[in-house]
Motif scaffolding. Structure first.
Motif, PDB file in Angstrom:
ATOM      1  N   VAL A  10     -42.082 110.142 -79.960  1.00  7.30           N
ATOM      2  CA  VAL A  10     -42.933 111.231 -80.162  1.00  7.30           C
ATOM      3  C   VAL A  10     -42.325 112.257 -80.945  1.00  7.30           C
ATOM      4  O   VAL A  10     -42.654 112.797 -82.090  1.00  7.30           O
ATOM      5  N   THR A  11     -40.999 112.807 -80.398  1.00  5.64           N
ATOM      6  CA  THR A  11     -40.331 113.934 -81.341  1.00  5.64           C
ATOM      7  C   THR A  11     -38.876 113.630 -81.391  1.00  5.64           C
ATOM      8  O   THR A  11     -38.507 112.754 -80.743  1.00  5.64           O
ATOM      9  N   GLY A  12     -38.249 113.922 -82.520  1.00  5.42           N
ATOM     10  CA  GLY A  12     -37.009 113.628 -82.631  1.00  5.42           C
ATOM     11  C   GLY A  12     -36.709 112.252 -83.394  1.00  5.42           C
ATOM     12  O   GLY A  12     -35.733 111.603 -83.231  1.00  5.42           O
ATOM     13  N   ILE A  13     -37.625 111.721 -83.909  1.00  3.02           N
ATOM     14  CA  ILE A  13     -37.775 110.520 -84.551  1.00  3.02           C
ATOM     15  C   ILE A  13     -36.492 109.970 -85.413  1.00  3.02           C
ATOM     16  O   ILE A  13     -35.947 108.965 -85.253  1.00  3.02           O
ATOM     17  N   PRO A  14     -36.393 111.004 -86.365  1.00  4.19           N
ATOM     18  CA  PRO A  14     -35.218 110.973 -87.204  1.00  4.19           C
ATOM     19  C   PRO A  14     -33.953 110.557 -86.645  1.00  4.19           C
ATOM     20  O   PRO A  14     -32.956 109.586 -86.976  1.00  4.19           O
ATOM     21  N   LEU A  15     -33.592 111.528 -85.581  1.00  7.81           N
ATOM     22  CA  LEU A  15     -32.643 111.152 -84.606  1.00  7.81           C
ATOM     23  C   LEU A  15     -32.471 109.888 -83.949  1.00  7.81           C
ATOM     24  O   LEU A  15     -31.229 109.293 -83.990  1.00  7.81           O
ATOM     25  N   MET A  16     -33.557 109.663 -83.331  1.00  8.97           N
ATOM     26  CA  MET A  16     -33.628 108.234 -82.745  1.00  8.97           C
ATOM     27  C   MET A  16     -33.310 107.156 -83.806  1.00  8.97           C
ATOM     28  O   MET A  16     -32.684 106.361 -83.344  1.00  8.97           O
ATOM     29  N   GLU A  17     -34.026 107.104 -84.653  1.00  6.46           N
ATOM     30  CA  GLU A  17     -33.886 106.192 -85.916  1.00  6.46           C
ATOM     31  C   GLU A  17     -32.479 106.146 -85.951  1.00  6.46           C
ATOM     32  O   GLU A  17     -31.593 105.103 -86.410  1.00  6.46           O
ATOM     33  N   GLU A  18     -31.505 107.189 -86.189  1.00  4.48           N
ATOM     34  CA  GLU A  18     -30.067 107.242 -86.599  1.00  4.48           C
ATOM     35  C   GLU A  18     -29.449 106.329 -85.339  1.00  4.48           C
ATOM     36  O   GLU A  18     -28.541 105.601 -85.637  1.00  4.48           O
ATOM     37  N   ARG A  19     -29.704 106.971 -84.396  1.00  6.82           N
ATOM     38  CA  ARG A  19     -28.938 106.396 -83.011  1.00  6.82           C
ATOM     39  C   ARG A  19     -29.214 104.912 -83.021  1.00  6.82           C
ATOM     40  O   ARG A  19     -28.300 104.041 -82.505  1.00  6.82           O
ATOM     41  N   ARG A  20     -30.406 104.375 -83.353  1.00 14.22           N
ATOM     42  CA  ARG A  20     -30.926 103.023 -82.870  1.00 14.22           C
ATOM     43  C   ARG A  20     -30.601 101.974 -84.295  1.00 14.22           C
ATOM     44  O   ARG A  20     -30.536 100.987 -84.086  1.00 14.22           O
ATOM     45  N   GLY A  21     -30.242 102.883 -85.464  1.00 12.58           N
ATOM     46  CA  GLY A  21     -29.923 102.041 -86.616  1.00 12.58           C
ATOM     47  C   GLY A  21     -31.360 101.373 -87.115  1.00 12.58           C
ATOM     48  O   GLY A  21     -31.297 100.105 -87.657  1.00 12.58           O
ATOM     49  N   THR A  22     -32.389 101.760 -86.735  1.00 13.10           N
ATOM     50  CA  THR A  22     -33.854 101.209 -87.282  1.00 13.10           C
ATOM     51  C   THR A  22     -34.878 102.131 -87.483  1.00 13.10           C
ATOM     52  O   THR A  22     -34.760 103.078 -87.073  1.00 13.10           O
ATOM     53  N   LYS A  23     -35.638 102.135 -88.527  1.00 16.80           N
ATOM     54  CA  LYS A  23     -36.819 102.726 -88.839  1.00 16.80           C
ATOM     55  C   LYS A  23     -38.104 102.186 -88.446  1.00 16.80           C
ATOM     56  O   LYS A  23     -39.093 102.851 -88.490  1.00 16.80           O
ATOM     57  N   ASP A  24     -37.961 101.162 -87.636  1.00 13.81           N
ATOM     58  CA  ASP A  24     -39.194 100.531 -87.173  1.00 13.81           C
ATOM     59  C   ASP A  24     -39.447 100.987 -85.830  1.00 13.81           C
ATOM     60  O   ASP A  24     -38.838 101.174 -84.996  1.00 13.81           O
ATOM     61  N   PRO A  25     -40.551 101.830 -85.882  1.00 17.86           N
ATOM     62  CA  PRO A  25     -41.072 102.505 -84.556  1.00 17.86           C
ATOM     63  C   PRO A  25     -41.443 101.827 -83.479  1.00 17.86           C
ATOM     64  O   PRO A  25     -41.275 102.168 -82.226  1.00 17.86           O
ATOM     65  N   ARG A  26     -41.719 100.345 -83.667  1.00 20.44           N
ATOM     66  CA  ARG A  26     -41.923  99.648 -82.527  1.00 20.44           C
ATOM     67  C   ARG A  26     -40.626  99.084 -81.825  1.00 20.44           C
ATOM     68  O   ARG A  26     -40.622  98.550 -80.773  1.00 20.44           O
ATOM     69  N   ARG A  27     -39.523  99.479 -82.585  1.00 18.53           N
ATOM     70  CA  ARG A  27     -37.998  98.727 -81.944  1.00 18.53           C
ATOM     71  C   ARG A  27     -37.256 100.013 -81.351  1.00 18.53           C
ATOM     72  O   ARG A  27     -36.349  99.849 -80.896  1.00 18.53           O
ATOM     73  N   LEU A  28     -37.867 101.387 -81.928  1.00 16.13           N
ATOM     74  CA  LEU A  28     -36.921 102.307 -81.202  1.00 16.13           C
ATOM     75  C   LEU A  28     -36.750 102.284 -79.684  1.00 16.13           C
ATOM     76  O   LEU A  28     -35.869 102.494 -79.133  1.00 16.13           O
ATOM     77  N   CYS A  29     -37.756 102.166 -79.044  1.00  7.92           N
ATOM     78  CA  CYS A  29     -37.469 102.650 -77.664  1.00  7.92           C
ATOM     79  C   CYS A  29     -38.486 101.423 -77.031  1.00  7.92           C
ATOM     80  O   CYS A  29     -38.910 101.763 -75.772  1.00  7.92           O
ATOM     81  N   SER A  30     -38.363 100.130 -77.252  1.00 13.11           N
ATOM     82  CA  SER A  30     -39.111  98.793 -76.807  1.00 13.11           C
ATOM     83  C   SER A  30     -38.483  98.079 -75.888  1.00 13.11           C
ATOM     84  O   SER A  30     -38.808  97.111 -75.590  1.00 13.11           O
ATOM     85  N   GLY A  31     -37.445  98.958 -75.048  1.00 13.52           N
ATOM     86  CA  GLY A  31     -36.684  98.173 -74.135  1.00 13.52           C
ATOM     87  C   GLY A  31     -36.106  99.421 -73.368  1.00 13.52           C
ATOM     88  O   GLY A  31     -35.612 100.252 -73.816  1.00 13.52           O
ATOM     89  N   PRO A  32     -35.373  98.964 -71.826  1.00 13.26           N
ATOM     90  CA  PRO A  32     -34.765  99.951 -71.208  1.00 13.26           C
ATOM     91  C   PRO A  32     -33.797 100.528 -71.811  1.00 13.26           C
ATOM     92  O   PRO A  32     -33.256 101.781 -71.698  1.00 13.26           O
ATOM     93  N   GLY A  33     -33.027  99.740 -72.382  1.00  8.96           N
ATOM     94  CA  GLY A  33     -31.532 100.135 -72.914  1.00  8.96           C
ATOM     95  C   GLY A  33     -31.782 100.653 -74.173  1.00  8.96           C
ATOM     96  O   GLY A  33     -30.902 101.593 -74.967  1.00  8.96           O
ATOM     97  N   LYS A  34     -32.870 100.394 -74.950  1.00 10.58           N
ATOM     98  CA  LYS A  34     -33.107 100.865 -76.398  1.00 10.58           C
ATOM     99  C   LYS A  34     -33.574 102.224 -76.126  1.00 10.58           C
ATOM    100  O   LYS A  34     -33.237 103.116 -77.183  1.00 10.58           O
ATOM    101  N   LEU A  35     -34.286 102.564 -75.213  1.00  9.70           N
ATOM    102  CA  LEU A  35     -34.670 104.069 -75.037  1.00  9.70           C
ATOM    103  C   LEU A  35     -33.673 104.931 -74.628  1.00  9.70           C
ATOM    104  O   LEU A  35     -33.434 106.022 -75.191  1.00  9.70           O
ATOM    105  N   THR A  36     -32.811 104.358 -73.867  1.00  8.26           N
ATOM    106  CA  THR A  36     -31.608 105.283 -73.382  1.00  8.26           C
ATOM    107  C   THR A  36     -30.796 105.578 -74.553  1.00  8.26           C
ATOM    108  O   THR A  36     -30.246 106.621 -74.706  1.00  8.26           O
ATOM    109  N   ALA A  37     -30.605 104.553 -75.694  1.00  6.85           N
ATOM    110  CA  ALA A  37     -29.937 104.669 -76.874  1.00  6.85           C
ATOM    111  C   ALA A  37     -30.651 105.691 -77.694  1.00  6.85           C
ATOM    112  O   ALA A  37     -29.797 106.608 -78.323  1.00  6.85           O
TER     113      ALA A  37
END
Length: 170
Positions: free
Chosen positions: A109-136
Motif C-alpha cells: 500500500v505505501t512505500g512501494i518503491p522502497l519495497m521494490e528495491e528491497r525485494r529486487g522486483t517491480k512486480d506488485p504480485r511478487r512483493l509480499c506474496s509469501g511470509p518471507g517476502k513480506l518481511t523482506a
C-alpha cells in the motif's frame, strides 16, 4: 507523531480470542513497519492445543514468550535460517490457551518503491506474496520480535482507512 485514535490501531483486546477467529478478522487490516505498509490478504492460525505446527507445541522458547508478553505482541523468528517470519500472539481467556497468527501475504500500500528495491522486483504480485517476502519488503526481522503491534508508531496493525471508526480505535 500519529496517535492511536488517528491511526485506528488495533487494541490488545482484539487479540484476546481464538487464533482462528483473529486470523479471519485480520484480513483487510494494515501492517506497517516504518515507511512501508500493506493490506493483509492471507493469514494462518496456529493453536497451541493439538497444533504440532505451532511453535507453542514444540518450542520451550515460544512457551516462555507467551508467559512474558501480552496478546498483540509480534513473534518474529528465522525460518530455516533463511527468512524472517512475523506472527502476532493471541490469548483466549475463555479457554486459557494461546496461539499465533502468521502473516502470509500482503498487498503493498505505501512505500512501494522502497519495497521494490528491497525485494529486487517491480512486480506488485511478487512483493509480499509469501511470509518471507513480506518481511523482506517491510524489513521486519529480529529487532521487531517482542514489540507490541498495538501501540508503536513505527511497527503496528491498524484498521484500513475505510473501516476506521470516527474517534474510536478498535
Amino acid at each position: 507523531m500519529a496517535t492511536a485514535e488517528k491511526l485506528s490501531l488495533l487494541r490488545p483486546g482484539f487479540f484476546e480470542r481464538d487464533p482462528l477467529l483473529c486470523a479471519r478478522e485480520l484480513i483487510g487490516m494494515h501492517l506497517t513497519h516504518g515507511e512501508c505498509s500493506g493490506r493483509i490478504i492471507e493469514t494462518e492460525a496456529h493453536h497451541e492445543v493439538g497444533g504440532p505446527a505451532c511453535h507453542l507445541f514444540t518450542r520451550p522458547s515460544a512457551r516462555k514468550f507467551v508467559r512474558q508478553y501480552p496478546a498483540g505482541t509480534a513473534y518474529v523468528y528465522l525460518n530455516d535460517e533463511v527468512h524472517w517470519l512475523v506472527n502476532v500472539l493471541t490469548y483466549d481467556p475463555a479457554s486459557g490457551t494461546s496461539g499465533f497468527v502468521l502473516f502470509r501475504s500482503l498487498e503493498a500500500v505505501t512505500g512501494i518503491p522502497l519495497m521494490e528495491e528491497r525485494r529486487g522486483t517491480k512486480d506488485p504480485r511478487r512483493l509480499c506474496s509469501g511470509p518471507g517476502k513480506l518481511t523482506a519488503a517491510l524489513e521486519i526481522g529480529r529487532d521487531q520480535h517482542g514489540h507490541p503491534l498495538t501501540s508503536r508508531t513505527d511497527f503496528y496493525l491498524r484498521l484500513p482507512p475505510s473501516r476506521a471508526p470516527a474517534g474510536k480505535a478498535r
